[in-house]
Design a protein around this motif. Structure first.
Motif, PDB file in Angstrom:
ATOM      1  N   ALA A 298       0.810  -1.229   0.000  1.00 33.75           N
ATOM      2  CA  ALA A 298       0.000   0.000   0.000  1.00 33.75           C
ATOM      3  C   ALA A 298       0.841   1.275   0.000  1.00 33.75           C
ATOM      4  CB  ALA A 298      -0.929  -0.025   1.202  1.00 33.75           C
ATOM      5  N   GLY A 299       2.144   1.168   0.161  1.00 28.62           N
ATOM      6  CA  GLY A 299       2.999   2.361   0.108  1.00 28.62           C
ATOM      7  C   GLY A 299       3.106   3.073   1.443  1.00 28.62           C
ATOM      8  N   THR A 300       2.733   2.395   2.527  1.00 29.05           N
ATOM      9  CA  THR A 300       2.695   3.000   3.866  1.00 29.05           C
ATOM     10  C   THR A 300       3.996   3.727   4.235  1.00 29.05           C
ATOM     11  OG1 THR A 300       1.379   1.054   4.408  1.00 29.05           O
ATOM     12  CG2 THR A 300       2.022   2.471   6.254  1.00 29.05           C
ATOM     13  N   CYS A 301       5.135   3.119   3.963  1.00 29.24           N
ATOM     14  CA  CYS A 301       6.419   3.689   4.420  1.00 29.24           C
ATOM     15  C   CYS A 301       7.197   4.345   3.267  1.00 29.24           C
ATOM     16  CB  CYS A 301       7.276   2.610   5.078  1.00 29.24           C
ATOM     17  SG  CYS A 301       6.434   1.764   6.430  1.00 29.24           S
ATOM     18  N   ARG A 302       6.579   4.442   2.120  1.00 35.37           N
ATOM     19  CA  ARG A 302       7.271   4.917   0.914  1.00 35.37           C
ATOM     20  C   ARG A 302       7.846   6.330   1.082  1.00 35.37           C
ATOM     21  NH1 ARG A 302       6.249   5.810  -5.218  1.00 35.37           N
ATOM     22  NH2 ARG A 302       7.193   3.858  -5.878  1.00 35.37           N
ATOM     23  N   GLN A 303       7.089   7.190   1.764  1.00 41.60           N
ATOM     24  CA  GLN A 303       7.539   8.583   1.923  1.00 41.60           C
ATOM     25  C   GLN A 303       8.258   8.784   3.255  1.00 41.60           C
ATOM     26  OE1 GLN A 303       7.293  10.049  -0.765  1.00 41.60           O
ATOM     27  NE2 GLN A 303       5.619   8.908  -1.737  1.00 41.60           N
TER      28      GLN A 303
END
Ligand code: GLU
Length: 294
Positions: free
Chosen positions: A118-123
């Protein structure tokens, strides 16, 4: 490059030493071997003992002994992935430097099985959380490749799996990264393996491009399935190869791969026939029956 010399075609068989080889392993071994030999190429063996918790003591030696008993002859030394940590660390450093990696704090229970990350830690890590795994960023551009048996393939990683793990939470290198680093190191030009790995291939291609590694060709063999009602096939497929008689089992593997070996008296004669008569065009895309005959 290790052990590959100057052959134009270099294939490989890369079992994980998590137990006995079985009929599915034999299909991958025979397919990759005969493809390599029929093109005057090299055939390498790599033991994928990347994952100590899953490695069964003695299994690698037993697998190599089985390959020998079946009459396989590999080129060069066997490569063991447990000797390759420095190369994996270097590849990770290269990806890190180019900005492709990010730490991920998500635990298994926070991930949705079967759905893309889901991209939770992407940023960046959520406040108060610590990084566990390292993931590689993917994008929306489709990855395309031509499988020599399964045909043209397209996969958009952002939709299929999302940013994926290259270093696991337990500190181990993920299979996807190790396999591309090692295929390049060994000079492998063509990967022939079971179709269960077809859906790993886009990730591997993607890593090859990020790391600037040569692209390998692919041929994904039909899968040995265990449908109900095929009692002989089912039992045979899951029995360890060590319980099979090599000449008959090689015959069954050749038939499964679309070839029709005549009766042979010896294993050596069968191999000779196979090397002479191997045609990858005959391999069916999907697995059929396992037919045992001598
Ligand atoms: N080690 C993997 C397995 O046993 C095969 C890896 C590969 O062929 O790329 O399933």
């Amino acid at each position: 490059m290790a052990g590959a010399g100057a052959a134009a075609y270099v294939g490989r068989f890369a079992p994980s030493p998590t137990g006995d080889l079985h009929f599915g392993s034999l299909i991958a071994a025979v397919g990759s071997y005969l493809e390599a030999r029929s093109r005057n190429g090299h055939w390498l063996v790599r033991i994928e003992d990347l994952d100590p918790p899953r490695t069964v003591p003695g299994a690698a030696e037993a697998q190599l002994a089985e390959l020998r008993r079946f009459g396989f002859q590999w080129d060069g030394e066997v490569l063991y992935q447990n000797t390759r940590s420095a190369a994996y660390a270097q590849a990770l450093a290269q990806l890190e430097e180019a900005g492709w990696l990010f730490p991920c704090a998500c635990t298994r229970s926070e991930l949705r099985p079967g759905e893309p990350y889901a991209g939770t830690c992407r940023q960046g890590l959520p406040p108060g959380r610590e990084g566990r795994a390292l993931r590689v960023r993917v994008h929306n551009t489709p990855v395309t490749f031509d499988d020599r048996l399964q045909g043209p393939q397209t996969e958009t990683l952002s939709q299929s799996c999302g940013d994926f793990v290259v270093r696991r939470a337990d500190g181990l290198t993920a299979y996807q990264l190790a396999v591309v680093v090692d295929d390049a190191f060994q000079g492998v030009t063509d990967v022939v393996r079971g179709s269960d790995l077809l859906d790993s291939t886009a990730r591997q291609r993607y890593l090859q491009s990020l790391l600037g590694l040569p692209k390998t060709g692919y041929l994904h063999l039909p899968l040995v399935k265990d449908p109900e009602g095929r009692k002989l096939g089912k039992r045979y497929a899951s029995d360890p190869l060590s319980q099979q008689e090599p000449r008959g089992a090689l015959g069954a593997a050749l038939r499964f791969l679309g070839h029709a070996p005549p009766p042979h008296k010896t294993l050596a004669q069968r191999w000779q026939w196979a090397q002479k008569n191997w045609r990858s065009e005959r391999i069916p895309r999907q697995g059929g029956d396992i037919v045992i005959a001598h």
